[in-house]
Write an enzyme that holds these catalytic residues in place. Sequence first.
Site, PDB file in Angstrom:
ATOM      1  N   PHE A 120       5.848   5.185  -6.041  1.00 48.17           N
ATOM      2  CA  PHE A 120       5.611   4.445  -4.800  1.00 48.17           C
ATOM      3  C   PHE A 120       4.109   4.348  -4.594  1.00 48.17           C
ATOM      4  CE2 PHE A 120       5.030   3.553  -0.342  1.00 48.17           C
ATOM      5  CZ  PHE A 120       5.975   2.556  -0.137  1.00 48.17           C
TER       6      PHE A 120
ATOM      7  N   ASP B 283      -3.034   8.347  -8.032  1.00 47.76           N
ATOM      8  CA  ASP B 283      -2.721   7.944  -6.651  1.00 47.76           C
ATOM      9  C   ASP B 283      -2.421   9.209  -5.850  1.00 47.76           C
ATOM     10  OD1 ASP B 283      -1.865   7.012  -4.245  1.00 47.76           O
ATOM     11  OD2 ASP B 283      -0.376   5.608  -5.032  1.00 47.76           O
TER      12      ASP B 283
ATOM     13  N   LYS C 188      -3.451   8.650   4.081  1.00 47.37           N
ATOM     14  CA  LYS C 188      -2.698   9.638   4.871  1.00 47.37           C
ATOM     15  C   LYS C 188      -3.564  10.720   5.514  1.00 47.37           C
ATOM     16  CE  LYS C 188       1.658   8.687   2.588  1.00 47.37           C
ATOM     17  NZ  LYS C 188       2.636   8.125   3.473  1.00 47.37           N
TER      18      LYS C 188
HETATM   19  C1  LIG Z   1       1.503   7.754  -3.341  1.00 45.18           C
HETATM   20  C2  LIG Z   1       1.439   6.681  -2.297  1.00 45.18           C
HETATM   21  N1  LIG Z   1       0.655   5.615  -2.511  1.00 45.18           N
HETATM   22  C3  LIG Z   1       0.549   4.634  -1.610  1.00 45.18           C
HETATM   23  C4  LIG Z   1       1.257   4.676  -0.420  1.00 45.18           C
HETATM   24  C5  LIG Z   1       1.133   3.557   0.562  1.00 45.18           C
HETATM   25  O1  LIG Z   1       0.463   3.984   1.701  1.00 45.18           O
HETATM   26  P1  LIG Z   1       0.546   3.130   3.062  1.00 45.18           P
HETATM   27  O2  LIG Z   1       1.917   3.283   3.590  1.00 45.18           O
HETATM   28  O3  LIG Z   1      -0.509   3.775   3.936  1.00 45.18           O
HETATM   29  O4  LIG Z   1       0.198   1.745   2.727  1.00 45.18           O
HETATM   30  C6  LIG Z   1       2.087   5.771  -0.170  1.00 45.18           C
HETATM   31  C7  LIG Z   1       2.872   5.835   1.074  1.00 45.18           C
HETATM   32  O5  LIG Z   1       3.791   6.596   1.236  1.00 45.18           O
HETATM   33  C8  LIG Z   1       2.184   6.804  -1.118  1.00 45.18           C
HETATM   34  O6  LIG Z   1       2.973   7.861  -0.938  1.00 45.18           O
END
Ligand SMILES: Cc1ncc(COP(=O)(O)O)c(C=O)c1O
Length: 427
Positions: free
Chosen positions: A154, A238, A267
């Site tokens: 994700f 990520d 986050k």
């Molecule tokens: C690993 C990872 N990357 C990217 C995102 C996307 O973040 P956002 O919801 O702030 O766009 C998330 C969201 O849960 C995530 O867990």
Amino acid sequence: MIEERDALYGAASPAALAEETYENYRRYVNPALARVMKLSGSPVETHAHACTIWDQNGKAYLDFAGGYGVFTLGHTHARVVEAVHAQLDLMALSGKTMFDPMLGRAAKRLAELAPGDLQISFWCNSGTEAVEGAMKLVRAATGRAKIVSTHGAFHGKTLGALSASGRETFRAPFAPLLERVEHVPFGDASGLDAALEGAAAFIVEPVQGEGGVNVPAAGYLRAAKEACERAGALFVADEVQTGLGRCGFRFACERDGVVPDVMTLAKGLSGGVVPVGAFIARPAVWERAYGKAPLLHTSTFGGNPLACAAALAAMAALEEEHLVENARVRGEQLVQGARAIAAQYPAVVAEVRGLGLLVGVELTNEGYGGAIIPEMLRHGVTAAWTLNQQRVIRLEPPLVVTHAEVAAALDALRAGIATAYEKLGPL
Ligand SMILES: Cc1ncc(COP(=O)(O)O)c(C=O)c1O
């Protein structure tokens, strides 16, 4: 707090506030989501502090959903709130035509904390923007288009990040997505040499959060990084969800001693007070992409003084309050406690796994989740599914969580699982 709450929301009664909010969601926000939330008994969140959220009736909940990882410092951490208040009075948003001291300081501090020679950061407003930015950076730096990602990943829901994400339900309605994205199995570096041929980068979460809290074997990231080096591809970690202490490491890639070429964050970066995102790159990578073209990637609100003031205070609190260590210790308590419960209910729980305070409880059947989560809520604890794997309930409390709070959450989990089994039997 109750007086401030009533002054701010101005509703006639808690029931009126709940009804008004539900109706507004149903009519103006997201009708289908409103119905699902109502069915699952979701109350209205009115205020929050540290690990506790209060609803419209003043009932307190321990926040073990943790804003899906946002609240590393808990809610409304005093140091961060104070920093944001001070910045708000002085200058909320920068005009962008002049240098902004807070952006400079936040970027410097992030570079000091980040592994290896990760140094130049671009600041934005969310995780998906950070991933978009990283995907553009690696393409511009290498002159290659292909990105390799993992099944179950994700990375966000904007079109580029969605192309790298791994759940078909979220992707299918928007096809065709970016064409040159290939997905490989997570946790297995054996096929990477072939997949990475001609690729700009491999993007991977050190622990897959939304994929169901999947913790790879130690050494996986190192092997993946080596495969990237052999292919001349860049390695993007990520760390939007795993970063800044969540997994009991300042950054989860440090578990394998790996320095990524690019790392994405969001986050917890601003301590749960102001939306923020960032990607940070090795200088040579940045230079190759944007050394002669400084305006190829920009954002009006990105790196604003409020977010940077929050991030500076949050990074200081993370270190000074020893929250990375607390994530390890409390994470161990949570995993071991959940495993003991799982052992009593093998018909309901298939596995408990996690790293630090990113913990997943995998159910034998998705159906149990619909009973467990509301029952936990009734017992005053929030929990949530993982987005790409609904058979897994995530437990992701703030890193400031105490021994007693973890114990209380485990009691609620036990009650939830027991109730689910009583109601549904073996599925
Ligand atoms: C690993 C990872 N990357 C990217 C995102 C996307 O973040 P956002 O919801 O702030 O766009 C998330 C969201 O849960 C995530 O867990």
